[in-house]
Scaffold this motif. Structure first.
Motif, short mmCIF file in Angstrom:
data_model
loop_
_atom_site.label_atom_id
_atom_site.label_comp_id
_atom_site.label_asym_id
_atom_site.label_seq_id
_atom_site.Cartn_x
_atom_site.Cartn_y
_atom_site.Cartn_z
N ALA A 107 -2.31 8.80 -0.57
CA ALA A 107 -3.39 9.40 0.23
C ALA A 107 -3.94 10.66 -0.44
O ALA A 107 -4.99 10.63 -1.05
CB ALA A 107 -2.95 9.67 1.65
N MET A 167 0.83 -1.18 0.00
CA MET A 167 0.00 0.00 0.00
C MET A 167 0.87 1.24 0.00
O MET A 167 1.96 1.25 0.52
CB MET A 167 -0.89 -0.01 1.24
CG MET A 167 -1.84 -1.16 1.26
SD MET A 167 -2.89 -1.18 -0.20
CE MET A 167 -3.70 0.39 -0.01
N SER A 168 0.34 2.28 -0.59
CA SER A 168 1.13 3.49 -0.76
C SER A 168 0.51 4.67 -0.05
O SER A 168 0.66 5.79 -0.47
CB SER A 168 1.28 3.78 -2.25
OG SER A 168 1.93 2.73 -2.86
N ARG A 169 -0.21 4.41 0.98
CA ARG A 169 -0.91 5.49 1.65
C ARG A 169 0.04 6.42 2.38
O ARG A 169 -0.22 7.61 2.48
CB ARG A 169 -1.92 4.92 2.64
CG ARG A 169 -2.86 3.92 2.01
CD ARG A 169 -3.86 4.56 1.11
NE ARG A 169 -4.83 5.33 1.87
CZ ARG A 169 -5.59 6.26 1.34
NH1 ARG A 169 -5.46 6.57 0.07
NH2 ARG A 169 -6.46 6.92 2.06
N ALA A 170 1.11 5.92 2.91
CA ALA A 170 1.99 6.75 3.72
C ALA A 170 3.28 7.11 3.00
O ALA A 170 4.08 7.85 3.53
CB ALA A 170 2.33 6.03 5.02
N TYR A 214 -9.08 12.32 6.83
CA TYR A 214 -7.72 12.49 6.33
C TYR A 214 -7.64 12.96 4.89
O TYR A 214 -6.73 13.71 4.52
CB TYR A 214 -6.95 11.17 6.42
CG TYR A 214 -7.02 10.49 7.75
CD1 TYR A 214 -6.31 10.97 8.84
CD2 TYR A 214 -7.82 9.36 7.92
CE1 TYR A 214 -6.38 10.35 10.07
CE2 TYR A 214 -7.90 8.73 9.14
CZ TYR A 214 -7.17 9.22 10.22
OH TYR A 214 -7.26 8.60 11.42
N ASP A 215 -8.55 12.48 4.08
CA ASP A 215 -8.37 12.66 2.64
C ASP A 215 -9.13 13.86 2.11
O ASP A 215 -9.91 14.49 2.83
CB ASP A 215 -8.86 11.40 1.90
CG ASP A 215 -7.96 10.21 2.15
OD1 ASP A 215 -6.82 10.42 2.60
OD2 ASP A 215 -8.41 9.09 1.88
N GLY A 234 -12.30 -0.14 9.37
CA GLY A 234 -11.41 -0.12 10.51
C GLY A 234 -11.78 0.94 11.52
O GLY A 234 -10.92 1.52 12.18
#
Lengths: 188, 233
Positions: free
Chosen positions: B199, B82-85, B167-168, B115
């Motif tokens: 993100a 995953m590339s969220r961070a 967040y987004d 979550g």
């Protein structure tokens, strides 16, 4: 540990020496943990954030800005980013995080710190910190809480010294007077 | 003042994980035949590519000659998760980590949770699909393309993007965006459901015809704030 010594360790670490990297972890882990505790809602999130910050330190080792021989400012800035994203950030490292032990025993000091019952200023500080934008959080943490100079802060954030001074000035005016006075004492 | 410390048991375990990670660092990515084809594409791209700003919004149909996957920097593909961070050092790196680069218009969204976090899943109609053909100077060159990227894509397709409310960015109904997208990676999710790569990094909003501005500017990624016709290489 002298900054020069840390710089040697860092050089060894990025060359692939695991023990040197672990010594840098030993050196900074608790300070990063305390920094993160000011920004998150739970001890578990803080622990995850510390783990992710150090994994990112390794993953991004080529790009890390070393300030005065130390990776600590970079770690603090990165940890701040991670706290904003801790749920999503943890997806990348889920497998590793799942391997870490999870104790049911209350981590009293950390929980107390989070609850703000140790020092009368902490609840206010935590509340104010969480209300700030990311860059202001970083600056306040680095300058007022971690004792870095404005020049060092500017270097690690990649912005001008004038920008740091200007934003800190604005921050002092915006924050609760009690905090503002404390920050003024540490940065003027 | 009490100074809390990291739980010793966790510290010990994490220390071990770090040592293992450092001593088992991945080897530098080797150049595969596909990479070499991609390198050729970079050279060809200089000559034939039509960069983003030119093709965006144009009327030319998709389905031109397939263009090989672009080569990316070695760092780009070390992490396939995953590339969220992830913090991106360049637009090229962001594009290389995306499975779709699309111009889309938001149509509707529905709320949900994941979550414990509140989410929106926004339906977006694809106006154009892009592949990254290579790099000219320091900027990637985009090709309007249909099916040669990691994911099949055609104008008129509908994709869904999941965003986290806390967040987004919020994808507003009726607005047009240039989005760098990546599959959610969650097994229960349909193949048409994506996250914005990085993100908020991979979200550009069209502010005028052919001009796209990054929706969130307060990010550490070293990527352009704006993409427009001036990006023509």
């Amino acid at each position: 540990m002298e900054a020069q010594e840390e710089q040697v360790l860092w050089g060894e670490a990025i060359a692939g020496d695991g023990e040197s990297f672990a010594r840098i972890f030993d050196l900074h882990r608790d300070r990063v943990f305390r920094h993160v505790l000011r920004l998150v809602e739970s001890v578990a999130d803080a622990e995850d954030t510390v783990a992710i910050a150090f994994m990112e330190l390794w993953r991004r080792r080529i790009d890390v800005r070393v300030v005065n021989g130390s990776v600590m400012p970079w770690l603090l800035v990165t940890a701040t980013y991670v706290t904003r994203n801790v749920r999503r950030s943890s997806l990348r490292y889920r497998e590793m995080l799942d391997r870490l032990p999870r104790s049911d025993v209350s981590r009293d000091a950390a929980q107390e710190f989070l609850g703000g019952s140790i020092d009368g200023l902490e609840p206010l500080l935590a509340s104010e910190l969480k209300s700030l934008g990311r860059q202001d959080q970083q600056m306040l943490s680095l300058v007022a809480l971690e004792g870095y100079t404005m020049a060092e802060t500017a270097e690690v954030l990649g912005i001008s010294l004038a920008a740091v001074k200007s934003r800190m000035h604005r921050l002092r005016r915006r924050l609760h007077p009690k905090l503002s006075a404390q920050i003024g004492e540490t940065t003027t | 003042m009490t100074h809390p410390t990291l739980d010793p048991e966790i510290a010990t375990a994490l220390r071990g994980e770090l040592i293992t990670t450092v001593t088992q660092k991945p080897a530098a990515k080797s150049h595969t035949a596909r990479n070499l084809i991609g390198a050729t594409a970079v050279v060809l791209g200089v000559a034939v590519a039509i960069p983003l700003g030119v093709r965006m919004g144009g009327s030319s149909p998709n389905g031109g000659a397939p263009f090989p996957e672009v080569t990316t920097t070695a760092e780009t593909s070390q992490d396939s998760g995953m590339s969220r961070a992830h913090i991106y050092n360049s637009l090229m790196e962001l594009a290389g980590d995306s499975s779709l680069v699309v111009k889309v218009t938001a149509s509707s969204s529905r709320g949900g949770t994941l979550g414990g976090a509140s989410t929106d899943e926004t339906r977006l109609e694809v106006a154009a699909c892009f592949d990254v053909g290579g790099v000219v100077g320091t900027q990637p060159v985009f090709h309007q393309q249909a099916t040669t990227g990691p994911d099949p894509c055609s104008p008129g397709d509908v994709v869904e993007v999941r965003t986290f409310r806390d967040y987004d960015i919020e994808l507003q109904e009726g607005d047009t965006y240039l989005l760098f997208l990546k599959h959610t990676g969650l097994p229960q999710d349909p193949s048409t459901l994506y996250y914005v790569t990085g993100a908020v990094a991979g979200a550009y909003k069209e502010v005028s015809s052919g001009t796209y501005e990054r929706s969130v500017t307060d990010v550490p990624d070293a990527i352009p704030l704006q993409l427009d016709n001036s990006d023509v290489a």
